[in-house]
Scaffold this motif. Structure first.
Motif, mmCIF file in Angstrom:
data_model
loop_
_atom_site.group_PDB
_atom_site.id
_atom_site.type_symbol
_atom_site.label_atom_id
_atom_site.label_comp_id
_atom_site.label_asym_id
_atom_site.label_seq_id
_atom_site.Cartn_x
_atom_site.Cartn_y
_atom_site.Cartn_z
ATOM 1 N N GLN A 115 0.833 -1.195 0.000
ATOM 2 C CA GLN A 115 0.000 0.000 0.000
ATOM 3 C C GLN A 115 0.875 1.255 0.000
ATOM 4 O OE1 GLN A 115 -3.014 0.032 3.060
ATOM 5 N NE2 GLN A 115 -3.524 -2.117 2.736
ATOM 6 N N GLY A 116 0.546 2.169 -0.886
ATOM 7 C CA GLY A 116 1.317 3.404 -0.998
ATOM 8 C C GLY A 116 2.496 3.311 -1.944
ATOM 9 N N ARG A 117 2.791 2.122 -2.433
ATOM 10 C CA ARG A 117 3.906 1.950 -3.364
ATOM 11 C C ARG A 117 3.450 2.245 -4.800
ATOM 12 N NH1 ARG A 117 9.125 0.833 -1.145
ATOM 13 N NH2 ARG A 117 8.799 -0.228 0.832
ATOM 14 N N SER A 118 4.396 2.683 -5.604
ATOM 15 C CA SER A 118 4.110 2.939 -7.009
ATOM 16 C C SER A 118 3.942 1.632 -7.769
ATOM 17 C CB SER A 118 5.250 3.747 -7.636
ATOM 18 O OG SER A 118 5.163 3.757 -9.046
ATOM 19 N N TRP A 119 3.142 1.665 -8.818
ATOM 20 C CA TRP A 119 2.959 0.504 -9.686
ATOM 21 C C TRP A 119 4.273 0.009 -10.260
ATOM 22 C CZ3 TRP A 119 4.245 1.160 -14.926
ATOM 23 C CH2 TRP A 119 4.421 2.478 -15.358
ATOM 24 N N LYS A 120 5.254 0.908 -10.383
ATOM 25 C CA LYS A 120 6.552 0.508 -10.925
ATOM 26 C C LYS A 120 7.333 -0.385 -9.972
ATOM 27 C CE LYS A 120 7.027 4.810 -13.579
ATOM 28 N NZ LYS A 120 7.843 6.036 -13.793
ATOM 29 N N GLU A 121 7.059 -0.281 -8.678
ATOM 30 C CA GLU A 121 7.803 -1.038 -7.672
ATOM 31 C C GLU A 121 7.241 -2.438 -7.430
ATOM 32 O OE1 GLU A 121 9.274 1.638 -4.196
ATOM 33 O OE2 GLU A 121 7.301 2.427 -4.777
ATOM 34 N N ARG A 123 -3.546 1.368 -3.482
ATOM 35 C CA ARG A 123 -4.406 1.665 -2.342
ATOM 36 C C ARG A 123 -4.709 0.399 -1.543
ATOM 37 N NH1 ARG A 123 -7.168 6.473 -2.406
ATOM 38 N NH2 ARG A 123 -8.945 5.498 -1.349
ATOM 39 N N GLN A 124 -4.942 -0.692 -2.239
ATOM 40 C CA GLN A 124 -5.200 -1.970 -1.583
ATOM 41 C C GLN A 124 -4.576 -3.083 -2.418
ATOM 42 O OE1 GLN A 124 -6.730 -2.610 1.345
ATOM 43 N NE2 GLN A 124 -7.307 -0.471 1.760
ATOM 44 N N ALA A 125 -4.094 -4.131 -1.751
ATOM 45 C CA ALA A 125 -3.531 -5.295 -2.445
ATOM 46 C C ALA A 125 -4.004 -6.556 -1.743
ATOM 47 C CB ALA A 125 -2.009 -5.241 -2.463
ATOM 48 N N ARG A 126 -4.300 -7.567 -2.519
ATOM 49 C CA ARG A 126 -4.668 -8.872 -1.957
ATOM 50 C C ARG A 126 -4.030 -9.957 -2.795
ATOM 51 N NH1 ARG A 126 -10.307 -12.090 -1.818
ATOM 52 N NH2 ARG A 126 -9.617 -13.782 -0.461
ATOM 53 N N ILE A 127 -3.391 -10.910 -2.138
ATOM 54 C CA ILE A 127 -2.690 -12.005 -2.811
ATOM 55 C C ILE A 127 -3.140 -13.320 -2.198
ATOM 56 C CG2 ILE A 127 -0.433 -13.031 -3.281
ATOM 57 C CD1 ILE A 127 0.747 -10.180 -3.044
#
Length: 428
Positions: free
Chosen positions: A48-54, A365-369
């Motif tokens: 969360q808060g990380r850029s799509w590039k990272e 904003r949100q991530a789920r794996i």
């Protein structure tokens, strides 16, 4: 009532720290808990808060054995959120990259983790003394898979060559020619591997359960396809969370998952069962030679399914390299936008699903794996319950070995560390 705790000081070749508790009363298993202990790693939270590039480089650290699957599921999901279109050339490169991971992961599992179970050795090192050629073959095939990962990612572990939209670089024509020659010379090894795994004396058991995998209209699925099951499920990745439900059990820190309220299988056996008609002719011939009635509900046939997928991945990589033309640019331009994207690819161990919600600048904003292991966890418990009932007359050491080998069929990737499997049995 007697309670027996078995802690044998040898590595069990199961990733993560595990303990299995079972209570047997009047020849029935009245309680069974597969306890997996893994410390929280918070990957979803610190994305969360990380850029799509990272994101591709971060998720590659989740698993040292299958970083490609994490990178591909992530990039596919983010590209879906951004409405990006990938060229056929980049798609082919991704499939080649994926072939490398299947080759290295399956070869490692077959020779170092599973085969010693069926040949009566405590470890691959002990097995190598009597079966040096087989172990060398496995290392060669694994090394070729790692070579593919290194070409694309700069290194085989925690590769850094993937970006949303493609790769930072594509292989040179010279790299492709050299790799093609190596892969072609390894085909006899892959064929021998299938025949060797089929010759192993494997337990004869049946574990009927829904098989879930990707399915592609034209290809054997790796990094694209719809989610299907042997019981009629046919959905897109966006519908995953409406059918597969993760839940916490009190006895384990690892999540379990159910499909419509029941355990299900993911992984090489599920893929093979659901995609027998997608095998290349050469692999289909080897499958027929095994003499097994496919589809199979025997989890011990997973080792043969892995060998067949090594052969398939090798053939696929050869085909892609024969038609390789280095693209002028190994990626397409990406424009971030606000959106939600979901994708599923096939890690060696099974379906790996990612979901990302991104803002207009492309920050997460949100991530789920949802990894394969959590999806297989409930099915592993069901398998262990059946195994105990089939092995009530075994002594404790023989029972421990049977249960460990049964867990290894699913190749559970818990926390990328190897500990002991503790077995505690109460008999009444």
């Amino acid at each position: 009532m007697s309670t027996r705790r078995i802690e044998v000081p040898v590595l069990t070749r199961v990733e993560g720290e595990g303990a299995l508790y079972a209570r047997i009363e009047k020849k029935q298993v009245t309680d069974l808990r597969l306890r997996i202990f893994e410390p929280p790693r918070f990957f979803e939270k610190f994305l969360q808060g990380r850029s799509w590039k990272e994101v591709p480089d971060i998720v590659a650290r989740i698993c040292g054995i299958c970083p490609v699957a994490y990178q591909m599921s992530a990039t596919h999901a983010i590209e879906s959120a951004f409405k990006a279109t990938i060229t056929p050339e980049i798609r082919a490169l991704r499939r080649l990259y994926y072939c490398g991971e299947w080759m290295e992961s399956h070869s490692l599992h077959i020779h170092l983790l599973a085969a010693p179970d069926f040949l009566g050795y405590p470890s691959a090192m002990a097995m190598a003394k009597d079966h040096p050629d087989e172990v060398k073959r496995g290392m060669r095939l694994q090394g070729l898979g790692n070579r593919i990962l290194k070409i694309f990612g700069g290194r085989p572990v925690n590769p850094v060559g993937v970006r949303v939209g493609g790769f930072y670089r594509a292989p040179s024509r010279q790299e492709a020619r050299e790799l093609l020659e190596l892969l072609q010379s390894a085909l006899p090894n892959a064929e021998a591997l299938v025949r060797w795994t089929a010759s192993l004396k494997l337990p004869e058991v049946s574990r009927p359960a829904p098989f879930v995998s990707l399915r592609h209209p034209e290809e054997y699925p790796m990094n694209e396809g719809r989610l299907v099951s042997s019981q009629g499920l046919d959905i897109g990745a966006a519908e995953f969370e409406h059918h597969m439900v993760e839940y916490q059990v009190p006895h384990s820190t690892a999540l379990h998952a159910h499909l419509h309220g029941q355990p299900y299988w993911v992984g090489p056996l599920a893929r093979l069962n659901n995609n027998l008609d997608r095998l290349p002719p050469e692999t289909a011939t080897l499958l027929h030679e095994t003499g097994i009635g496919w589809p199979s509900t025997n989890p011990y046939h997973s080792i043969i399914a892995r060998a067949l997928e090594v052969h398939l991945a090798l053939l696929e990589a050869i085909h892609l390299l024969k038609h390789y033309r280095r693209p002028q640019q190994a990626y397409v331009a990406i424009e971030p936008r606000a959106g939600i994207g979901m994708a599923a690819t096939e890690a060696p161990r099974g379906i790996l699903w990612h979901r990302y919600e991104l803002d207009a600048q492309g920050f997460v904003r949100q991530a789920r794996i949802v990894p394969p292991t959590s999806q297989n966890q409930a099915q592993m418990e069901a398998d262990m319950r059946a195994s105990i009932l089939e092995s009530l007359d075994f002594d404790d050491e023989a029972l421990r070995l049977r249960l460990e080998s049964g867990i290894r069929n699913y190749d559970p990737c818990i926390s990328c560390s190897t500990h002991f499997l503790r077995l505690e049995i109460e008999r009444k």
